[in-house]
Design a protein around this motif. Structure first.
Motif, PDB file in Angstrom:
ATOM      1  N   LEU A  77       0.826  -1.216   0.000  1.00  8.24           N
ATOM      2  CA  LEU A  77       0.000   0.000   0.000  1.00  8.24           C
ATOM      3  C   LEU A  77       0.860   1.266   0.000  1.00  8.24           C
ATOM      4  CD1 LEU A  77      -3.025  -0.631   2.398  1.00  8.24           C
ATOM      5  CD2 LEU A  77      -3.101   0.163   0.039  1.00  8.24           C
ATOM      6  N   VAL A  78       1.916   1.260   0.798  1.00  7.29           N
ATOM      7  CA  VAL A  78       2.800   2.427   0.857  1.00  7.29           C
ATOM      8  C   VAL A  78       3.434   2.685  -0.504  1.00  7.29           C
ATOM      9  CG1 VAL A  78       5.015   3.231   1.796  1.00  7.29           C
ATOM     10  CG2 VAL A  78       3.249   2.369   3.328  1.00  7.29           C
ATOM     11  N   ARG A  79       3.904   1.618  -1.157  1.00 13.16           N
ATOM     12  CA  ARG A  79       4.520   1.780  -2.483  1.00 13.16           C
ATOM     13  C   ARG A  79       3.482   2.197  -3.525  1.00 13.16           C
ATOM     14  NH1 ARG A  79       7.297  -2.597  -0.661  1.00 13.16           N
ATOM     15  NH2 ARG A  79       6.009  -4.090  -1.757  1.00 13.16           N
ATOM     16  N   TRP A  80       2.303   1.602  -3.478  1.00 15.84           N
ATOM     17  CA  TRP A  80       1.271   1.858  -4.477  1.00 15.84           C
ATOM     18  C   TRP A  80       0.721   3.280  -4.362  1.00 15.84           C
ATOM     19  CZ3 TRP A  80      -4.453   1.135  -4.091  1.00 15.84           C
ATOM     20  CH2 TRP A  80      -5.073   1.200  -5.352  1.00 15.84           C
ATOM     21  N   LEU A  81       0.483   3.734  -3.120  1.00 15.55           N
ATOM     22  CA  LEU A  81      -0.098   5.049  -2.887  1.00 15.55           C
ATOM     23  C   LEU A  81       0.959   6.138  -2.654  1.00 15.55           C
ATOM     24  CD1 LEU A  81      -3.037   3.998  -0.514  1.00 15.55           C
ATOM     25  CD2 LEU A  81      -3.158   4.539  -2.968  1.00 15.55           C
ATOM     26  N   HIS A  82       2.228   5.747  -2.672  1.00 15.67           N
ATOM     27  CA  HIS A  82       3.334   6.684  -2.447  1.00 15.67           C
ATOM     28  C   HIS A  82       3.149   7.444  -1.137  1.00 15.67           C
ATOM     29  CE1 HIS A  82       4.697   5.823  -6.492  1.00 15.67           C
ATOM     30  NE2 HIS A  82       3.476   6.111  -6.938  1.00 15.67           N
ATOM     31  N   LEU A  83       2.855   6.692  -0.081  1.00 18.11           N
ATOM     32  CA  LEU A  83       2.617   7.300   1.233  1.00 18.11           C
ATOM     33  C   LEU A  83       3.944   7.571   1.948  1.00 18.11           C
ATOM     34  CD1 LEU A  83      -0.287   5.006   2.482  1.00 18.11           C
ATOM     35  CD2 LEU A  83      -0.472   7.330   1.595  1.00 18.11           C
ATOM     36  N   PRO A  84       4.031   8.683   2.661  1.00 20.51           N
ATOM     37  CA  PRO A  84       5.253   8.967   3.426  1.00 20.51           C
ATOM     38  C   PRO A  84       5.198   8.379   4.837  1.00 20.51           C
ATOM     39  CG  PRO A  84       3.826  10.865   3.510  1.00 20.51           C
ATOM     40  CD  PRO A  84       3.131   9.829   2.651  1.00 20.51           C
ATOM     41  N   ILE A  85       4.667   7.167   4.955  1.00 18.67           N
ATOM     42  CA  ILE A  85       4.475   6.502   6.239  1.00 18.67           C
ATOM     43  C   ILE A  85       5.222   5.174   6.194  1.00 18.67           C
ATOM     44  CG2 ILE A  85       2.746   5.544   7.816  1.00 18.67           C
ATOM     45  CD1 ILE A  85       0.682   7.346   6.451  1.00 18.67           C
ATOM     46  N   PRO A  86       5.855   4.767   7.294  1.00 19.69           N
ATOM     47  CA  PRO A  86       6.523   3.470   7.305  1.00 19.69           C
ATOM     48  C   PRO A  86       5.525   2.329   7.044  1.00 19.69           C
ATOM     49  CG  PRO A  86       7.195   4.769   9.198  1.00 19.69           C
ATOM     50  CD  PRO A  86       6.066   5.502   8.541  1.00 19.69           C
ATOM     51  N   PRO A  87       5.912   1.361   6.235  1.00 18.19           N
ATOM     52  CA  PRO A  87       5.007   0.238   5.931  1.00 18.19           C
ATOM     53  C   PRO A  87       4.531  -0.510   7.175  1.00 18.19           C
ATOM     54  CG  PRO A  87       6.904   0.205   4.473  1.00 18.19           C
ATOM     55  CD  PRO A  87       7.156   1.275   5.487  1.00 18.19           C
ATOM     56  N   ALA A  88       5.371  -0.594   8.204  1.00 19.46           N
ATOM     57  CA  ALA A  88       4.970  -1.308   9.423  1.00 19.46           C
ATOM     58  C   ALA A  88       3.796  -0.610  10.108  1.00 19.46           C
ATOM     59  CB  ALA A  88       6.153  -1.420  10.379  1.00 19.46           C
ATOM     60  N   ILE A  89       3.760   0.714  10.053  1.00 14.36           N
ATOM     61  CA  ILE A  89       2.649   1.460  10.667  1.00 14.36           C
ATOM     62  C   ILE A  89       1.354   1.190   9.902  1.00 14.36           C
ATOM     63  CG2 ILE A  89       1.772   3.757  11.228  1.00 14.36           C
ATOM     64  CD1 ILE A  89       4.148   2.891  12.941  1.00 14.36           C
ATOM     65  N   VAL A  90       1.442   1.199   8.587  1.00 16.89           N
ATOM     66  CA  VAL A  90       0.259   0.898   7.767  1.00 16.89           C
ATOM     67  C   VAL A  90      -0.199  -0.534   8.044  1.00 16.89           C
ATOM     68  CG1 VAL A  90      -0.629   0.696   5.411  1.00 16.89           C
ATOM     69  CG2 VAL A  90       0.904   2.579   6.008  1.00 16.89           C
ATOM     70  N   GLY A  91       0.753  -1.451   8.175  1.00 14.60           N
ATOM     71  CA  GLY A  91       0.414  -2.833   8.503  1.00 14.60           C
ATOM     72  C   GLY A  91      -0.280  -2.957   9.846  1.00 14.60           C
ATOM     73  N   MET A  92       0.155  -2.168  10.833  1.00 14.88           N
ATOM     74  CA  MET A  92      -0.493  -2.213  12.146  1.00 14.88           C
ATOM     75  C   MET A  92      -1.908  -1.646  12.093  1.00 14.88           C
ATOM     76  SD  MET A  92       2.368  -1.639  15.105  1.00 14.88           S
ATOM     77  CE  MET A  92       2.617   0.069  14.770  1.00 14.88           C
ATOM     78  N   VAL A  93      -2.116  -0.621  11.283  1.00 18.57           N
ATOM     79  CA  VAL A  93      -3.478  -0.081  11.118  1.00 18.57           C
ATOM     80  C   VAL A  93      -4.360  -1.134  10.453  1.00 18.57           C
ATOM     81  CG1 VAL A  93      -4.847   1.678   9.932  1.00 18.57           C
ATOM     82  CG2 VAL A  93      -2.736   2.317  11.108  1.00 18.57           C
ATOM     83  N   LEU A  94      -3.810  -1.818   9.463  1.00 17.99           N
ATOM     84  CA  LEU A  94      -4.559  -2.912   8.824  1.00 17.99           C
ATOM     85  C   LEU A  94      -4.851  -4.018   9.831  1.00 17.99           C
ATOM     86  CD1 LEU A  94      -2.702  -3.185   5.390  1.00 17.99           C
ATOM     87  CD2 LEU A  94      -4.986  -2.252   5.811  1.00 17.99           C
ATOM     88  N   LEU A  95      -3.876  -4.322  10.695  1.00 21.75           N
ATOM     89  CA  LEU A  95      -4.077  -5.341  11.730  1.00 21.75           C
ATOM     90  C   LEU A  95      -5.212  -4.940  12.660  1.00 21.75           C
ATOM     91  CD1 LEU A  95      -3.208  -7.927  13.249  1.00 21.75           C
ATOM     92  CD2 LEU A  95      -1.562  -6.502  14.487  1.00 21.75           C
ATOM     93  N   LEU A  96      -5.238  -3.681  13.063  1.00 18.09           N
ATOM     94  CA  LEU A  96      -6.322  -3.188  13.916  1.00 18.09           C
ATOM     95  C   LEU A  96      -7.679  -3.378  13.236  1.00 18.09           C
ATOM     96  CD1 LEU A  96      -7.268  -1.686  16.478  1.00 18.09           C
ATOM     97  CD2 LEU A  96      -6.910   0.440  15.211  1.00 18.09           C
ATOM     98  N   ALA A  97      -7.746  -3.036  11.954  1.00 11.65           N
ATOM     99  CA  ALA A  97      -9.005  -3.177  11.217  1.00 11.65           C
ATOM    100  C   ALA A  97      -9.417  -4.645  11.107  1.00 11.65           C
ATOM    101  CB  ALA A  97      -8.869  -2.557   9.829  1.00 11.65           C
ATOM    102  N   VAL A  98      -8.456  -5.509  10.810  1.00  9.90           N
ATOM    103  CA  VAL A  98      -8.764  -6.945  10.672  1.00  9.90           C
ATOM    104  C   VAL A  98      -9.227  -7.520  12.006  1.00  9.90           C
ATOM    105  CG1 VAL A  98      -7.690  -9.208  10.281  1.00  9.90           C
ATOM    106  CG2 VAL A  98      -7.323  -7.365   8.655  1.00  9.90           C
ATOM    107  N   LEU A  99      -8.547  -7.162  13.093  1.00 12.74           N
ATOM    108  CA  LEU A  99      -8.943  -7.693  14.399  1.00 12.74           C
ATOM    109  C   LEU A  99     -10.292  -7.147  14.841  1.00 12.74           C
ATOM    110  CD1 LEU A  99      -5.566  -7.724  16.357  1.00 12.74           C
ATOM    111  CD2 LEU A  99      -6.760  -9.635  15.275  1.00 12.74           C
ATOM    112  N   ALA A 100     -10.610  -5.910  14.448  1.00 10.33           N
ATOM    113  CA  ALA A 100     -11.924  -5.349  14.779  1.00 10.33           C
ATOM    114  C   ALA A 100     -13.025  -6.080  14.020  1.00 10.33           C
ATOM    115  CB  ALA A 100     -11.953  -3.859  14.465  1.00 10.33           C
ATOM    116  N   CYS A 101     -12.736  -6.482  12.791  1.00 10.90           N
ATOM    117  CA  CYS A 101     -13.746  -7.172  11.969  1.00 10.90           C
ATOM    118  C   CYS A 101     -13.821  -8.669  12.255  1.00 10.90           C
ATOM    119  CB  CYS A 101     -13.442  -6.946  10.491  1.00 10.90           C
ATOM    120  SG  CYS A 101     -13.635  -5.240   9.969  1.00 10.90           S
TER     121      CYS A 101
END
Length: 133
Positions: free
Chosen positions: A35-59
């Motif tokens: 996602l970071v590479r695709w969207l050219h985000l200035p955020i570390p990939p691990a942080i994006v992964g943790m946000v995804l983890l939060l969403a997956v665990l919530a669902c």
């Protein structure tokens, strides 16, 4: 069933749970990187992964036990994950020598902010637990 069979079954269950949790963690870390590479985000990939983890665990609450089984052994050895970061900082030592003040201020401010947010979160959770209990 004999005791040995019960122990083997329990061990197999824990192994499967650990494996599932590890696959979930690795897949979300990989997805965060993509996602970071695709969207050219200035955020570390691990942080994006943790946000995804939060969403997956919530669902999918059923995955919490599996992720916990995989993450607990990793957290016990978390200091090993900081070795590459420390090595990278030491590699940039010459740069830090000239601009050490902003680096130190950022480290101290970041640590203080993290500590404050953690303390406030814990305080809020303990109040909530006391009200519920």
């Amino acid at each position: 069933m004999s005791r040995t069979e019960l122990r083997i079954g329990a061990m197999a269950s824990r192994t499967l749970q650990f494996s599932l949790g590890f696959v979930v963690l690795a897949a979300l870390l990989s997805a965060g990187g993509r996602l970071v590479r695709w969207l050219h985000l200035p955020i570390p990939p691990a942080i994006v992964g943790m946000v995804l983890l939060l969403a997956v665990l919530a669902c999918f609450g059923r995955l919490v036990a599996a992720v916990e089984a995989a993450s607990t052994p990793l957290l016990k050895h978390m200091m090993l994950f900081f070795i590459p970061t420390v090595a990278g900082v030491m590699e940039q030592f010459q740069t830090l020598r000239t601009g050490w003040l902003p680096f130190v201020v950022a480290c101290v401010a970041g640590a203080a902010l993290t500590l404050a947010v953690t303390a406030l979160t814990l305080q809020k959770l303990l109040k909530r637990q006391g009200a519920a209990g």
